[in-house]
Design a protein around this motif. Structure first.
Motif, PDB file in Angstrom:
ATOM      1  N   ARG A 108      -5.699  -1.176  -4.332  1.00 52.49           N
ATOM      2  CA  ARG A 108      -6.215   0.060  -4.947  1.00 52.49           C
ATOM      3  C   ARG A 108      -5.142   0.701  -5.809  1.00 52.49           C
ATOM      4  O   ARG A 108      -5.423   1.185  -6.904  1.00 52.49           O
ATOM      5  CB  ARG A 108      -6.692   1.042  -3.881  1.00 52.49           C
ATOM      6  CG  ARG A 108      -8.035   0.645  -3.296  1.00 52.49           C
ATOM      7  CD  ARG A 108      -8.694   1.742  -2.515  1.00 52.49           C
ATOM      8  NE  ARG A 108      -9.220   2.776  -3.406  1.00 52.49           N
ATOM      9  CZ  ARG A 108      -9.833   3.866  -2.972  1.00 52.49           C
ATOM     10  NH1 ARG A 108      -9.994   4.071  -1.677  1.00 52.49           N
ATOM     11  NH2 ARG A 108     -10.291   4.765  -3.822  1.00 52.49           N
ATOM     12  N   HIS A 109      -3.912   0.694  -5.338  1.00 51.36           N
ATOM     13  CA  HIS A 109      -2.803   1.256  -6.117  1.00 51.36           C
ATOM     14  C   HIS A 109      -2.611   0.502  -7.430  1.00 51.36           C
ATOM     15  O   HIS A 109      -2.254   1.086  -8.450  1.00 51.36           O
ATOM     16  CB  HIS A 109      -1.515   1.238  -5.294  1.00 51.36           C
ATOM     17  CG  HIS A 109      -0.350   1.827  -6.018  1.00 51.36           C
ATOM     18  ND1 HIS A 109      -0.212   3.184  -6.203  1.00 51.36           N
ATOM     19  CD2 HIS A 109       0.714   1.248  -6.620  1.00 51.36           C
ATOM     20  CE1 HIS A 109       0.893   3.410  -6.899  1.00 51.36           C
ATOM     21  NE2 HIS A 109       1.476   2.247  -7.161  1.00 51.36           N
ATOM     22  N   GLU A 110      -2.856  -0.798  -7.402  1.00 54.86           N
ATOM     23  CA  GLU A 110      -2.751  -1.626  -8.605  1.00 54.86           C
ATOM     24  C   GLU A 110      -3.921  -1.413  -9.562  1.00 54.86           C
ATOM     25  O   GLU A 110      -3.945  -1.986 -10.645  1.00 54.86           O
ATOM     26  CB  GLU A 110      -2.668  -3.100  -8.224  1.00 54.86           C
ATOM     27  CG  GLU A 110      -1.388  -3.474  -7.519  1.00 54.86           C
ATOM     28  CD  GLU A 110      -1.380  -4.892  -6.987  1.00 54.86           C
ATOM     29  OE1 GLU A 110      -2.417  -5.601  -7.094  1.00 54.86           O
ATOM     30  OE2 GLU A 110      -0.332  -5.312  -6.459  1.00 54.86           O
ATOM     31  N   GLY A 111      -4.901  -0.608  -9.156  1.00 60.53           N
ATOM     32  CA  GLY A 111      -6.034  -0.302 -10.023  1.00 60.53           C
ATOM     33  C   GLY A 111      -7.278  -1.120  -9.787  1.00 60.53           C
ATOM     34  O   GLY A 111      -8.256  -1.000 -10.526  1.00 60.53           O
ATOM     35  N   LYS A 112      -7.271  -1.956  -8.758  1.00 61.52           N
ATOM     36  CA  LYS A 112      -8.461  -2.747  -8.443  1.00 61.52           C
ATOM     37  C   LYS A 112      -9.541  -1.822  -7.883  1.00 61.52           C
ATOM     38  O   LYS A 112      -9.263  -0.883  -7.146  1.00 61.52           O
ATOM     39  CB  LYS A 112      -8.158  -3.827  -7.401  1.00 61.52           C
ATOM     40  CG  LYS A 112      -7.063  -4.796  -7.791  1.00 61.52           C
ATOM     41  CD  LYS A 112      -7.519  -5.781  -8.821  1.00 61.52           C
ATOM     42  CE  LYS A 112      -6.548  -6.894  -9.065  1.00 61.52           C
ATOM     43  NZ  LYS A 112      -5.330  -6.546  -9.775  1.00 61.52           N
ATOM     44  N   SER A 113     -10.786  -2.100  -8.217  1.00 63.34           N
ATOM     45  CA  SER A 113     -11.899  -1.288  -7.718  1.00 63.34           C
ATOM     46  C   SER A 113     -12.216  -1.646  -6.266  1.00 63.34           C
ATOM     47  O   SER A 113     -11.875  -2.742  -5.787  1.00 63.34           O
ATOM     48  CB  SER A 113     -13.143  -1.511  -8.574  1.00 63.34           C
ATOM     49  OG  SER A 113     -13.663  -2.809  -8.366  1.00 63.34           O
ATOM     50  N   SER A 114     -12.902  -0.738  -5.618  1.00 67.09           N
ATOM     51  CA  SER A 114     -13.332  -0.998  -4.231  1.00 67.09           C
ATOM     52  C   SER A 114     -14.241  -2.218  -4.176  1.00 67.09           C
ATOM     53  O   SER A 114     -14.199  -2.986  -3.223  1.00 67.09           O
ATOM     54  CB  SER A 114     -14.054   0.220  -3.659  1.00 67.09           C
ATOM     55  OG  SER A 114     -13.189   1.314  -3.595  1.00 67.09           O
ATOM     56  N   ARG A 115     -15.053  -2.397  -5.211  1.00 64.95           N
ATOM     57  CA  ARG A 115     -15.962  -3.538  -5.252  1.00 64.95           C
ATOM     58  C   ARG A 115     -15.183  -4.852  -5.320  1.00 64.95           C
ATOM     59  O   ARG A 115     -15.471  -5.801  -4.580  1.00 64.95           O
ATOM     60  CB  ARG A 115     -16.899  -3.436  -6.461  1.00 64.95           C
ATOM     61  CG  ARG A 115     -17.900  -4.582  -6.536  1.00 64.95           C
ATOM     62  CD  ARG A 115     -18.728  -4.529  -7.812  1.00 64.95           C
ATOM     63  NE  ARG A 115     -17.926  -4.526  -9.027  1.00 64.95           N
ATOM     64  CZ  ARG A 115     -17.359  -5.621  -9.572  1.00 64.95           C
ATOM     65  NH1 ARG A 115     -17.493  -6.798  -9.001  1.00 64.95           N
ATOM     66  NH2 ARG A 115     -16.657  -5.525 -10.678  1.00 64.95           N
ATOM     67  N   VAL A 116     -14.162  -4.914  -6.179  1.00 69.95           N
ATOM     68  CA  VAL A 116     -13.349  -6.124  -6.317  1.00 69.95           C
ATOM     69  C   VAL A 116     -12.608  -6.418  -5.013  1.00 69.95           C
ATOM     70  O   VAL A 116     -12.569  -7.557  -4.545  1.00 69.95           O
ATOM     71  CB  VAL A 116     -12.367  -5.988  -7.500  1.00 69.95           C
ATOM     72  CG1 VAL A 116     -11.331  -7.093  -7.491  1.00 69.95           C
ATOM     73  CG2 VAL A 116     -13.124  -5.963  -8.813  1.00 69.95           C
ATOM     74  N   SER A 171      -2.814  11.693  -3.450  1.00 72.02           N
ATOM     75  CA  SER A 171      -3.653  10.687  -4.105  1.00 72.02           C
ATOM     76  C   SER A 171      -2.962  10.001  -5.264  1.00 72.02           C
ATOM     77  O   SER A 171      -3.170   8.816  -5.494  1.00 72.02           O
ATOM     78  CB  SER A 171      -4.987  11.296  -4.560  1.00 72.02           C
ATOM     79  OG  SER A 171      -4.763  12.393  -5.426  1.00 72.02           O
ATOM     80  N   ALA A 172      -2.097  10.688  -5.994  1.00 70.57           N
ATOM     81  CA  ALA A 172      -1.394  10.071  -7.117  1.00 70.57           C
ATOM     82  C   ALA A 172      -0.423   8.979  -6.653  1.00 70.57           C
ATOM     83  O   ALA A 172      -0.116   8.069  -7.407  1.00 70.57           O
ATOM     84  CB  ALA A 172      -0.614  11.128  -7.895  1.00 70.57           C
ATOM     85  N   PHE A 173      -0.001   9.056  -5.401  1.00 67.67           N
ATOM     86  CA  PHE A 173       0.910   8.056  -4.867  1.00 67.67           C
ATOM     87  C   PHE A 173       0.175   6.859  -4.286  1.00 67.67           C
ATOM     88  O   PHE A 173       0.771   5.824  -4.021  1.00 67.67           O
ATOM     89  CB  PHE A 173       1.798   8.658  -3.780  1.00 67.67           C
ATOM     90  CG  PHE A 173       2.686   9.749  -4.300  1.00 67.67           C
ATOM     91  CD1 PHE A 173       3.825   9.433  -5.028  1.00 67.67           C
ATOM     92  CD2 PHE A 173       2.379  11.079  -4.092  1.00 67.67           C
ATOM     93  CE1 PHE A 173       4.643  10.419  -5.532  1.00 67.67           C
ATOM     94  CE2 PHE A 173       3.190  12.084  -4.590  1.00 67.67           C
ATOM     95  CZ  PHE A 173       4.329  11.758  -5.303  1.00 67.67           C
ATOM     96  N   TYR A 174      -1.124   6.998  -4.073  1.00 70.48           N
ATOM     97  CA  TYR A 174      -1.910   5.924  -3.479  1.00 70.48           C
ATOM     98  C   TYR A 174      -2.580   5.036  -4.517  1.00 70.48           C
ATOM     99  O   TYR A 174      -2.452   3.842  -4.493  1.00 70.48           O
ATOM    100  CB  TYR A 174      -2.962   6.489  -2.522  1.00 70.48           C
ATOM    101  CG  TYR A 174      -2.420   6.638  -1.126  1.00 70.48           C
ATOM    102  CD1 TYR A 174      -2.635   5.652  -0.183  1.00 70.48           C
ATOM    103  CD2 TYR A 174      -1.661   7.742  -0.759  1.00 70.48           C
ATOM    104  CE1 TYR A 174      -2.132   5.757   1.102  1.00 70.48           C
ATOM    105  CE2 TYR A 174      -1.159   7.863   0.522  1.00 70.48           C
ATOM    106  CZ  TYR A 174      -1.392   6.875   1.440  1.00 70.48           C
ATOM    107  OH  TYR A 174      -0.890   6.968   2.708  1.00 70.48           O
ATOM    108  N   TRP A 175      -3.368   5.633  -5.407  1.00 70.05           N
ATOM    109  CA  TRP A 175      -4.075   4.842  -6.401  1.00 70.05           C
ATOM    110  C   TRP A 175      -4.331   5.675  -7.641  1.00 70.05           C
ATOM    111  O   TRP A 175      -4.225   6.870  -7.643  1.00 70.05           O
ATOM    112  CB  TRP A 175      -5.393   4.290  -5.874  1.00 70.05           C
ATOM    113  CG  TRP A 175      -6.104   5.185  -4.931  1.00 70.05           C
ATOM    114  CD1 TRP A 175      -6.932   6.218  -5.239  1.00 70.05           C
ATOM    115  CD2 TRP A 175      -6.067   5.131  -3.499  1.00 70.05           C
ATOM    116  NE1 TRP A 175      -7.396   6.801  -4.107  1.00 70.05           N
ATOM    117  CE2 TRP A 175      -6.896   6.155  -3.025  1.00 70.05           C
ATOM    118  CE3 TRP A 175      -5.432   4.301  -2.601  1.00 70.05           C
ATOM    119  CZ2 TRP A 175      -7.091   6.375  -1.667  1.00 70.05           C
ATOM    120  CZ3 TRP A 175      -5.622   4.537  -1.255  1.00 70.05           C
ATOM    121  CH2 TRP A 175      -6.453   5.553  -0.798  1.00 70.05           C
ATOM    122  N   GLN A 176      -4.689   4.948  -8.671  1.00 70.88           N
ATOM    123  CA  GLN A 176      -4.894   5.561  -9.987  1.00 70.88           C
ATOM    124  C   GLN A 176      -6.306   6.063 -10.128  1.00 70.88           C
ATOM    125  O   GLN A 176      -7.216   5.615  -9.566  1.00 70.88           O
ATOM    126  CB  GLN A 176      -4.599   4.547 -11.081  1.00 70.88           C
ATOM    127  CG  GLN A 176      -3.229   3.960 -10.910  1.00 70.88           C
ATOM    128  CD  GLN A 176      -3.016   2.713 -11.756  1.00 70.88           C
ATOM    129  OE1 GLN A 176      -3.882   2.244 -12.450  1.00 70.88           O
ATOM    130  NE2 GLN A 176      -1.822   2.165 -11.674  1.00 70.88           N
TER     131      GLN A 176
END
Length: 65
Positions: free
Chosen positions: A20-28, A60-65
């Motif tokens: 999630r931090h790398e920007g992957k969606s929950s679906r992916v 939240s800014a430290f977890y994911w984009q």
């Protein structure tokens, strides 16, 4: 009665947070992990919410984009 998570369970959640931090969606992430997007969001948000409660700040800014 609650189920105690295993080290493997913890590693799986950490992997989801990393993705999630790398920007992957929950679906992916869900497709990769063999679970529903709702489960991914619930598990990762639970960790973030616990950290925010402990820190007393929005992280939240430290977890994911």
């Amino acid at each position: 009665m609650s189920i105690i998570p295993s080290r493997q369970d913890d590693e799986r959640v950490l992997q989801m947070i990393k993705l999630r931090h790398e920007g992957k969606s929950s679906r992916v992430i869900a497709e990769r992990m063999g679970m529903s997007p709702e489960s991914v969001r619930a598990m990762t948000n639970k960790v973030r919410n616990a950290d925010e409660k402990m820190e007393g700040a929005d992280l939240s800014a430290f977890y994911w984009q």
